[in-house]
Each structure stands twice: as structure tokens, then as C-alpha cells.
Write a protein that holds these residues in place. Structure first.
Motif, mmCIF file in Angstrom:
data_model
loop_
_atom_site.group_PDB
_atom_site.id
_atom_site.type_symbol
_atom_site.label_atom_id
_atom_site.label_comp_id
_atom_site.label_asym_id
_atom_site.label_seq_id
_atom_site.Cartn_x
_atom_site.Cartn_y
_atom_site.Cartn_z
ATOM 1 N N THR A 77 0.845 -1.188 -0.004
ATOM 2 C CA THR A 77 -0.009 0.035 -0.009
ATOM 3 C C THR A 77 0.845 1.199 -0.098
ATOM 4 N N THR A 78 1.914 1.224 0.834
ATOM 5 C CA THR A 78 2.882 2.343 0.948
ATOM 6 C C THR A 78 3.323 2.679 -0.686
ATOM 7 N N LEU A 79 3.935 1.523 -1.484
ATOM 8 C CA LEU A 79 4.617 1.753 -2.370
ATOM 9 C C LEU A 79 3.547 2.223 -3.645
ATOM 10 N N LEU A 80 2.363 1.754 -3.405
ATOM 11 C CA LEU A 80 1.230 2.085 -4.243
ATOM 12 C C LEU A 80 0.922 3.657 -4.299
ATOM 13 N N VAL A 81 1.206 4.143 -2.874
ATOM 14 C CA VAL A 81 0.746 5.781 -2.852
ATOM 15 C C VAL A 81 1.883 6.543 -3.333
ATOM 16 N N LEU A 82 3.023 5.933 -2.927
ATOM 17 C CA LEU A 82 4.560 6.636 -3.077
ATOM 18 C C LEU A 82 4.548 6.505 -4.952
ATOM 19 N N MET A 83 4.806 5.622 -5.573
ATOM 20 C CA MET A 83 4.865 5.411 -7.042
ATOM 21 C C MET A 83 3.731 5.751 -7.700
ATOM 22 N N GLY A 84 2.615 5.465 -7.250
ATOM 23 C CA GLY A 84 1.301 5.813 -7.943
ATOM 24 C C GLY A 84 1.130 7.357 -7.972
ATOM 25 N N GLY A 85 1.303 7.814 -6.867
ATOM 26 C CA GLY A 85 1.423 9.345 -6.523
ATOM 27 C C GLY A 85 2.341 10.100 -7.384
ATOM 28 N N MET A 86 3.591 9.400 -7.400
ATOM 29 C CA MET A 86 4.481 10.311 -8.160
ATOM 30 C C MET A 86 4.201 10.063 -9.767
ATOM 31 N N GLY A 87 3.596 9.164 -10.256
ATOM 32 C CA GLY A 87 3.227 8.812 -11.686
ATOM 33 C C GLY A 87 2.159 9.884 -12.101
ATOM 34 N N VAL A 88 1.102 10.054 -11.021
ATOM 35 C CA VAL A 88 0.033 10.927 -11.324
ATOM 36 C C VAL A 88 0.595 12.684 -11.192
ATOM 37 N N TRP A 89 1.361 12.752 -10.402
ATOM 38 C CA TRP A 89 2.122 14.086 -10.344
ATOM 39 C C TRP A 89 2.545 14.365 -11.296
ATOM 40 N N MET A 90 3.567 13.533 -11.861
ATOM 41 C CA MET A 90 4.366 14.065 -12.956
ATOM 42 C C MET A 90 3.823 13.571 -14.265
ATOM 43 N N ASN A 91 2.579 12.864 -14.324
ATOM 44 C CA ASN A 91 1.685 12.539 -15.563
ATOM 45 C C ASN A 91 2.637 11.640 -16.395
ATOM 46 N N ASP A 92 3.281 10.740 -15.610
ATOM 47 C CA ASP A 92 3.950 9.772 -16.233
ATOM 48 C C ASP A 92 3.644 8.371 -15.934
ATOM 49 N N PRO A 93 2.976 7.793 -17.096
ATOM 50 C CA PRO A 93 2.233 6.301 -16.800
ATOM 51 C C PRO A 93 3.330 5.230 -16.601
ATOM 52 N N ALA A 94 4.691 5.463 -16.977
ATOM 53 C CA ALA A 94 5.747 4.603 -16.747
ATOM 54 C C ALA A 94 6.195 4.428 -15.288
ATOM 55 N N LEU A 95 6.039 5.395 -14.467
ATOM 56 C CA LEU A 95 6.094 5.314 -12.933
ATOM 57 C C LEU A 95 5.262 4.354 -12.271
ATOM 58 N N ILE A 96 3.987 4.389 -12.880
ATOM 59 C CA ILE A 96 2.746 3.705 -12.270
ATOM 60 C C ILE A 96 3.233 2.216 -12.582
ATOM 61 N N LYS A 97 3.441 1.873 -13.903
ATOM 62 C CA LYS A 97 3.665 0.560 -14.339
ATOM 63 C C LYS A 97 4.986 0.025 -13.737
ATOM 64 N N MET A 98 5.766 0.902 -13.262
ATOM 65 C CA MET A 98 7.017 0.131 -12.762
ATOM 66 C C MET A 98 6.892 -0.361 -11.154
ATOM 67 N N LYS A 99 5.686 0.091 -10.509
ATOM 68 C CA LYS A 99 5.465 -0.178 -9.342
ATOM 69 C C LYS A 99 5.384 -1.686 -8.996
ATOM 70 N N PRO A 100 4.583 -2.568 -9.616
ATOM 71 C CA PRO A 100 5.028 -4.182 -9.481
ATOM 72 C C PRO A 100 6.404 -4.309 -9.505
ATOM 73 N N THR A 101 7.167 -3.964 -10.537
ATOM 74 C CA THR A 101 8.520 -4.345 -10.591
ATOM 75 C C THR A 101 9.388 -4.115 -9.449
ATOM 76 N N VAL A 102 9.145 -2.854 -8.729
ATOM 77 C CA VAL A 102 9.802 -2.204 -7.507
ATOM 78 C C VAL A 102 9.276 -3.233 -6.537
ATOM 79 N N VAL A 103 8.193 -3.769 -6.318
ATOM 80 C CA VAL A 103 7.483 -4.616 -5.114
ATOM 81 C C VAL A 103 8.102 -5.750 -5.459
ATOM 82 N N TYR A 104 7.971 -6.477 -6.607
ATOM 83 C CA TYR A 104 8.627 -7.927 -6.857
ATOM 84 C C TYR A 104 10.076 -7.705 -6.511
ATOM 85 N N GLY A 105 11.022 -6.882 -7.057
ATOM 86 C CA GLY A 105 12.418 -6.721 -6.712
ATOM 87 C C GLY A 105 12.550 -6.595 -5.526
#
Length: 227
Positions: A77-105
């Protein structure tokens, strides 16, 4: 907060309801464009922005209803808020889609670090939800580590080569099915290494409710003496 027994169906609804709603909403609005303060947002980014607080609210409700959240749920949940929020703030879908990679990694690195120390940190992350001996936890940790590593590689390959729609379906439909199949295949391991509390045997000669101390036991079926 002590653990509670929630009504049937509440926990699955809180865990999977937001995901299902996200998929349905995204498929409906994927071709739309939303303009906020002069900035255009794609349907993918806009739906993500709308569902981050919904997902957080669902986790808070789950905690209130059940009395607990695993450390893994809190971390995701914390990573979703951080990376999802950054993706929305920067209007960058790539940051949102990288979130699972960061979690699994991150999970892969954490579990490997624990194994190198001869410990199962998966047991710590799941708050010992599965009653198993340490040997079973070590085997399960090694298998989950491989799963997380493969999931991280797969997510990177999918989001970099496929469309947003394909990635959404992969992460919200295909991956849960893969994880479910993986969990089902681990049932024999859990059974083999399970630790259950044994019931204490009744003491011989223990009195039954209502029986006076020192009173002889009546044999079953014995007739009462005639008056």
C-alpha cells in the motif's frame, strides 16, 4: 488492535473489490482525456489517481474490520501511494507501471538477504499467518523468491513492449491467477510441515458437571434403585 472475525465475504470484497472496479473503470475510460489545471491526463493516469485513495480506504477498512494487516499489505500500500502518486503528479504512466517491478524486486532482495542469514523473512512479512515449522518456511521462502524474481522480469517485459490495456489485464487478471495457482501447488508443503496445537487429553477420573466430589460414577444404563 486484536484480531476480529469479520462477516463472511467482507475480506475478499475489500481486497479484490477495488481491483475489479479499477479494471472496469479503466476499460470504460481508457480512450478518454481529462484536463485538469491546463494539463491533459490520459484515462490510465486519471483512473489511477482516482483509485489510489479508494485502495487506501479499503485497506484502512480492512484493518478496522479484521483488526490486523500483514506487513506485506502495509508495504504494498505504501509503495502504491508513493509510486502511483509520483506517476500521477508527473503525469508519467511509466512510473505507475514500474510499481510492480519495484515491489517484486524489493521482495526478492529481502527474501534473499534473509536466506543468506539462514532466516525466513517471508514468515516475518506474513506475520506467521501459516502454522508451519521453520524447515517448511525456508522451502516456501525459496519458492516465493523465484516467483517474485520471475514476476519482476515479466512486468518489465510487458510494460515496455505492450499497450496500457494489455499491462492492466496482465497485472490485475493474469498475475492473480498465476499467484493463485502457485499457492495451490504449495498446499502439500504446508500440510507436510504444519504445526497445529493438540487438544489436551481429558484426565482420567475427571468429574462431570454437577457431580459431587467423591460421589461414585453411575454406570450408563444402570437402573435407579426402587423407592
Amino acid at each position: 488492535m486484536t484480531a476480529k472475525s469479520p462477516p463472511s465475504g467482507i475480506v475478499p470484497a475489500l481486497e479484490y473489490g477495488p481491483i475489479v472496479a479499477f479494471v472496469v473503470t479503466y476499460l470504460t475510460l481508457r480512450n478518454a482525456t481529462f484536463t485538469v489545471a491546463g494539463t491533459d491526463y490520459s484515462g490510465f493516469v486519471a483512473v489511477t489517481a482516482a483509485f489510489i485513495p479508494i485502495f487506501v480506504l479499503a485497506m484502512i477498512t480492512l484493518w478496522r474490520v479484521t483488526g490486523r494487516l500483514t506487513r506485506l499489505q502495509v508495504a504494498v500500500t505504501t509503495l502504491l501511494v508513493l509510486m502511483g502518486g509520483m506517476g500521477v503528479w508527473m503525469n508519467d504512466p511509466a512510473l505507475i507501471k514500474m510499481k510492480p517491478t519495484v515491489v517484486y524486486g524489493a521482495l526478492t532482495l529481502i527474501l534473499v538477504a534473509g536466506l543468506l542469514r539462514g532466516q525466513s523473512w517471508l514468515q516475518f512479512l506474513l506475520d506467521e499467518m501459516i502454522p508451519m515449522r521453520d524447515a517448511g518456511w525456508h522451502i516456501l521462502t525459496k519458492r516465493v523468491t523465484v516467483l517474485c524474481l520471475l514476476a519482476a522480469v515479466a512486468n518489465e517485459a510487458v510494460w515496455r513492449t505492450q499497450s496500457d490495456t494489455f499491462w492492466v489485464l496482465f497485472e490485475t487478471v493474469a498475475m492473480p491467477i498465476i499467484v493463485l495457482i502457485f499457492c495451490l501447488t504449495q498446499i502439500p508443503l504446508v500440510v507436510d510441515h504444519a504445526t497445529f496445537k493438540k487438544k489436551k487429553p481429558k484426565r482420567a477420573g475427571a468429574r462431570r458437571p454437577g457431580q459431587k466430589a467423591g460421589a461414585p460414577k453411575r454406570r450408563r444404563g444402570a437402573a435407579d434403585p426402587a423407592p
